[in-house]
Design an enzyme around this catalytic site. Structure first.
Site, mmCIF file in Angstrom:
data_model
loop_
_atom_site.group_PDB
_atom_site.id
_atom_site.type_symbol
_atom_site.label_atom_id
_atom_site.label_comp_id
_atom_site.label_asym_id
_atom_site.label_seq_id
_atom_site.Cartn_x
_atom_site.Cartn_y
_atom_site.Cartn_z
ATOM 1 N N HIS A 149 1.045 -1.129 0.114
ATOM 2 C CA HIS A 149 0.206 0.063 -0.018
ATOM 3 C C HIS A 149 0.765 1.086 0.020
ATOM 4 C CE1 HIS A 149 -2.818 -3.206 1.408
ATOM 5 N NE2 HIS A 149 -3.709 -2.168 0.993
ATOM 6 N N GLU B 26 -20.470 -1.666 23.063
ATOM 7 C CA GLU B 26 -19.802 -2.814 23.419
ATOM 8 C C GLU B 26 -18.579 -3.234 22.481
ATOM 9 O OE1 GLU B 26 -22.769 -2.962 22.094
ATOM 10 O OE2 GLU B 26 -24.099 -3.568 23.968
#
Lengths: 709, 709
Positions: free
Chosen positions: B48, B443
């Site tokens: 990348h 969560e």
């Protein structure tokens, strides 16, 4: 009946002007409703009363004045959709279903909430199987994302089928939320995308009671919610007195329905557990109030504290007109569709088939009969198999979480699902009839939104999602909700196994298949080459009430002469048989060819005869007869089976005596090097199988144990 | 050396004023860096490059001018933490680690990116095991949540240990993000909480290149990012010319460090793959540019296109002072801590123990030696076991995703972790030395933030999370990242099994245990009563490099005389032995008592002798010797084992011959009724076991197969 104006059929249903609609009975209706909720929770001393009581006026506004629906034709295709994203307040919805005349929701049924009645229609959270419920909610944040999907379904169907004067699809989606949907990531992802897509047919109603389980919402959230929603591209309306101001709520809702180019967020201030002794506190959220408090409420409201579940005649009459009004809308729509079909016979026939959830009968013919023999990644095979179907069959809405270049799901001539104005504002090409959805890097919302599209009407839209397999852990709660609701959603997951290589352990899905193989009503399928990929898609498209994950490889795989697309339908099948075999090798997906190569090598170098079984899907195999299963595995003949898969072995113990699996996280290496690193080269694999067979001779006890090689 | 001012020791490290720091060599440094990235990707034709190249000036600003760190003492406790949340741009970080003098990151190592070198320090995403890397990133959105946790760790330690003139902990956290962190739900959850907590020691730097894999970010996101961040309680700074304006970036970063009461968001406009032929396009994201384009870049920059990996002397010198500067800061801090310890001996000793990751030696003594005999829900047992430890040991930061009333994790006198000003603004009591965290209904962020706190320094903080077990599916990607990074994070999960009742199938975790039992380096423990709950906590607290889930019941369970806390450490152990037994019953967690009752009933009513094994944790059992495993299960003696657990059976096939398990989703019924509905009453269970033993007599082949009863 449709209204003819200058010869043009209008789809807008007949309605009375707002001023005439508002009633003087509101006070009594609200009190009756609130006491009903308090009684229903008190009965078995459990449940969630506070939210439902706080939202009473919102409910009256919706069901009496604003929503278009038909209690006696619950599946009326063009009905408004209502999603209770704060699903724990389900009594809110159940009570209105009862009051507005849904036949299944009898008074007896309503009173079954929290009872041990097995066939109750009042489970702890709304469930899609029951009349009047659009989606199953409960896990917070899912519902709001479903609502975005429902609104997108409307947009797509409208853009595809509506013609001037014939708005055969123009329903609105209403979604009730609590604080959690503004905190849960999946909700935030969906909100952001809905703003981008300018879904003006979506109205979210925020039950802003400032209370969560832990106490004041200020404990965890002190942001400027309205400003955040505006920044996300939503229109925001405040309602200050949400407990009583039905007129104000109705006005806000009507503004939501008339929205021009944004979804609408209505911030309604309410009081949780209004008029109970715990009003405005967290205690009102998830427990009955106690007999004394309920009695006190009744006294306060001028009701007899000795009487329970009282719904007076005035209140019954208040809701009495709704079934008839609904049937009128149904008839108007039926007439509209009949007229439309007369005017546009082909489109009309197609539309009616879509309404019934039918695919074009010839969909399977678009799948190539054979595939190029050159090595092909199964993610590419997926494109070869599915893109021709997607091109021809409008049922499929195909999306990706920002991995278009990797997932190969773009068919020639595909059009993006986008608001058409995006072309002028930022040069993005697309419109609402487009069926390719750029979800952004929002895997969880992608799958939850897809559930919503699938829930719009059974199989009318079959959503496809796509991403890396590992990222389906992000989306898992939504994948689960799709399977739980028997929704047909197909997840095209690439880059499975360590063969995906350089992205390393964070992207290598060692343990994820164990989740999806254990998840009920979900097909997790790992095809081994193009032919099996065809089988995987056929199985997934054929499974009308089941979600599927088609799990493919990043890297190229050899095309195998022995694979059969119809073999996939059995979950496992024999690739290479030999009556004299002393071991069965179970090959799976990207590593299927390894099993064949190992068998060859065992024979050539060690004189060991191995049979090979391709095992793309455990759940499909489980559905086969005991005889088929035994014939395929032959363990009952004392032939040990060895599975080769670079995943955690959990679950393979059912089918194999030994496994060449992985129990640690992966390693960042190019694919081939990663295979080598973990011993998935043919030499090492062959030695391990041969070594195991030797080991067995020395220790018969091992036959009782799953051995990791 | 610390600077004495009026006798007060100041913790601020020595630094030169900004104007003197800025260099004229920037142009050459940026060009060298960008070509280095291009070469590193071209070498193996992968990786990348685009993001790293676009972010070059940000990196120079951070590593040369702003961040406090010590290349030769990478674990310097009070160092600034840097998180590369857009982990795929890892070459950005690796290259700066090399240039700034981290010893492990040799030039050879740097060039190992995308090679098949097994011991490479340049994996596809940053990994915590390597020098200079704070957290493993890659799955998008995790890093920014980790950064919030790192900043919270600083706040807590500072509030606990700093004294006037002695800021022994005052580091800043810097987090680089791309578009994905603003789209992923976990990122959005963390952003919202960070704003609420007013973490002024956190600066997020947005590499705003307007490009994602699919193309323009406008495809999926057209919101007003800055307005959204402001609404979320962040200070926002724009940098228009992020490719070159090092001075502007440094000024923005310094403003971030000096922030008063908000976290800082720096929106930096950059160009992905700047000066390559694919600059500003999605193609620059995830592929090498090609040899010609790299050569063209070199020509454009006045470099020799034939030469690769060129880092000239000027550039080397530009970074040369950094190790020495770092060592100076280390020495200053060491002196500060020494002075502090002299001044505050007790606190200093405690602080130094915390730095080393030590728990108070006597932590286990706080666990009750015995428990009340009355039936107790294991979620309540968790509180009995752990709250006394949490009260006394400051290492533990305990949080909940809005389920305080359910999870029982509040100890007497607990103080909330909050910004102290919240008391005046909205009456919320708490301060940064508080160790109880209200995460909101978030969560996923809860667990990802906990990973960040745990990563601050090994075991200095041991985060506890809590929620319903089912919602750990929301958090699963973060739980995985904790296990993968060998972080000690303990997840207290209640409401496991269908016994949780009325909340219904959306909350009943049929298949979730299969995921966590397969997940490497994670202990999934289901204790059966208070005694086993003590064993579960002892195991989890003792596992210094492993994450754990302690999975408890909502409903009360009988206290069993046979259970042993030290048995849990073995994963499974014999509860009730009998040499004449013809079947072994495996009991687990909330249903452990069922196994004992079934054994009694088999004996009393059918004369069948059963032995009973308690099986709270598969992974701990796997770690035992083969001998222990065989002696515990006795399958090698031909005694069949039957597991009783209302979960998907997947994985139990390794330990059992048959299972009374569930392969569908649950049902909304009160707990006892749900057990009855699925056949988990003692009569039905007993019949099933007896029936299986009969069946075995008739069909020996069944011994080769896992049988579902």
């Amino acid at each position: 009946m449709t209204v003819a104006t200058n010869g043009v059929h209008k789809s807008k249903p007949s309605a009375l002007p707002l001023v005439q609609k508002l009633s003087k009975d509101h006070d009594l209706v609200l009190k009756t409703f609130r006491l009903l909720i308090a009684d229903l929770c008190q009965q078995f001393s459990g449940g969630h009363p506070g939210g439902a009581i706080g939202m009473a006026a919102i409910g009256v506004s919706l069901w009496k004045y604003v929503m278009r629906y038909a209690p006696h034709t619950p599946d009326f295709f063009n009905r408004d959709r209502f999603v209770l994203s704060n699903g724990h307040t389900c009594l809110f919805q159940y009570s209105f279903l009862h009051l507005t005349g849904y036949k299944a929701m009898t008074f007896d049924q309503l009173k079954s909430y929290h009872s041990d009645r097995v066939d109750a229609l009042c489970p702890g959270h709304p469930e899609i199987e029951h009349e009047g419920i659009e989606v199953t909610t409960g896990p917070l944040g899912q519902g709001i994302a479903n609502a975005v999907g429902l609104a997108m379904a409307t947009k797509n169907l409208a853009a595809t089928y509506n013609r001037p004067g014939y708005d055969v699809v123009d329903n609105h989606t209403w979604c009730m939320i609590g604080d959690a949907c503004l905190q849960e990531g999946v909700g935030l992802e969906a909100i952001s995308l809905a703003g981008h897509l300018r879904l003006n047919n979506l109205t979210v109603i925020y039950d802003n009671n400032q209370i969560t389980c832990d106490g004041s919402v200020d404990l965890t959230n002190t942001e400027d919610v309205n400003a955040k929603m505006r920044a996300s591209g939503w229109d925001v309306i405040d309602v200050e007195d949400g407990c009583f101001d039905i007129e104000g709520i109705v006005r806000a809702l009507e503004r939501g329905r008339a929205a021009q180019d944004k979804p609408t967020f209505i911030n309604v201030r309410t009081v949780i557990g209004l008029d109970s002794h715990v009003a405005g506190t967290a205690v009102a959220h998830g427990a009955a109030f106690g007999t004394k408090s309920v009695a006190d409420m009744k006294t306060l409201y001028g009701f007899n504290p000795e009487e329970h579940f009282v719904i007076g005649e005035t209140v019954r009459q208040f809701f009495q007109n709704l079934p008839a009004r609904g049937e009128q809308w149904v008839q108007e729509w039926n007439q509209l569709v009949a007229d439309y079909t007369a005017q546009y016979p082909e489109l009309g026939a197609e539309f009616q088939a879509r309404v019934k959830g039918e695919l074009p009968a010839n969909w399977e013919q678009y799948i190539p009969k054979s595939f190029p023999e050159k090595p092909t990644a199964t993610r590419a095979s997926s494109g070869l198999v599915f893109n021709p179907i997607a091109k021809e069959c409008k049922n499929f809405m195909v999306g990706t979480a920002d991995l278009s270049p990797s997932v190969n799901m773009i068919w020639p001539g595909k059009v993006d699902f986008q608001h058409p104005d995006l072309m002028t504002t930022c040069g993005i090409n697309g419109n609402y009839s487009g069926r390719y959805i750029h979800y952004g890097v929002r895997e969880h919302a992608m799958c939850a939104i897809s559930n919503g599209m699938a829930a719009y009407a059974r199989n009318t839209i079959i959503p496809i999602t796509s991403s890396f397999f590992m990222f389906y852990l992000y989306a898992a709660p939504a994948v689960r909700m799709g399977a739980l609701q028997h929704l047909q959603v197909i997840h095209a997951a690439t880059h499975d196994s360590i063969g995906m290589g350089e992205d390393g352990p964070t992207h290598q899905p060692i343990e994820l298949a164990a989740l999806y193989r254990a998840m009920p009503n979900l097909l997790y399928i790992r095809p081994g080459d193009s032919e099996e990929t065809a089988g995987a898609w056929i199985a997934a498209i054929g499974a009308k009430k089941t979600s599927s994950i088609i799990s493919t490889s990043r890297q190229t795989l050899p095309q195998l002469s022995q694979t059969r697309r119809d073999g996939v339908a059995h979950g496992a099948y024999v690739l290479s048989e030999d009556e004299s075999a002393t071991v069965t090798l179970l090959g799976v997906g990207a590593e299927l060819s390894f099993a064949l190569e190992v068998a060859d090598k065992l024979k050539a170098e060690r004189g060991i005869t191995a049979r090979v079984v391709s095992f793309p899907c455990q759940r499909l195999f489980e559905q086969q007869s005991l005889e088929y299963k035994r014939d395929t595995l032959r363990r009952h003949r004392g032939i040990p089976a060895v599975v080769i898969e670079p995943y955690a072995p959990n679950g393979w113990e059912r089918y194999a005596d030994a496994g060449i699996c992985i129990k640690r996280f992966g390693h960042s290496l190019p694919g081939k090097a990663a295979y080598k690193f973990f011993g998935y080269d043919i030499d090492t694999l062959t030695s391990k199988v041969a070594g195991y067979l030797d080991q067995l001779k020395g220790d018969e006890l091992l036959r009782n144990e799953f051995v990791e090689l």
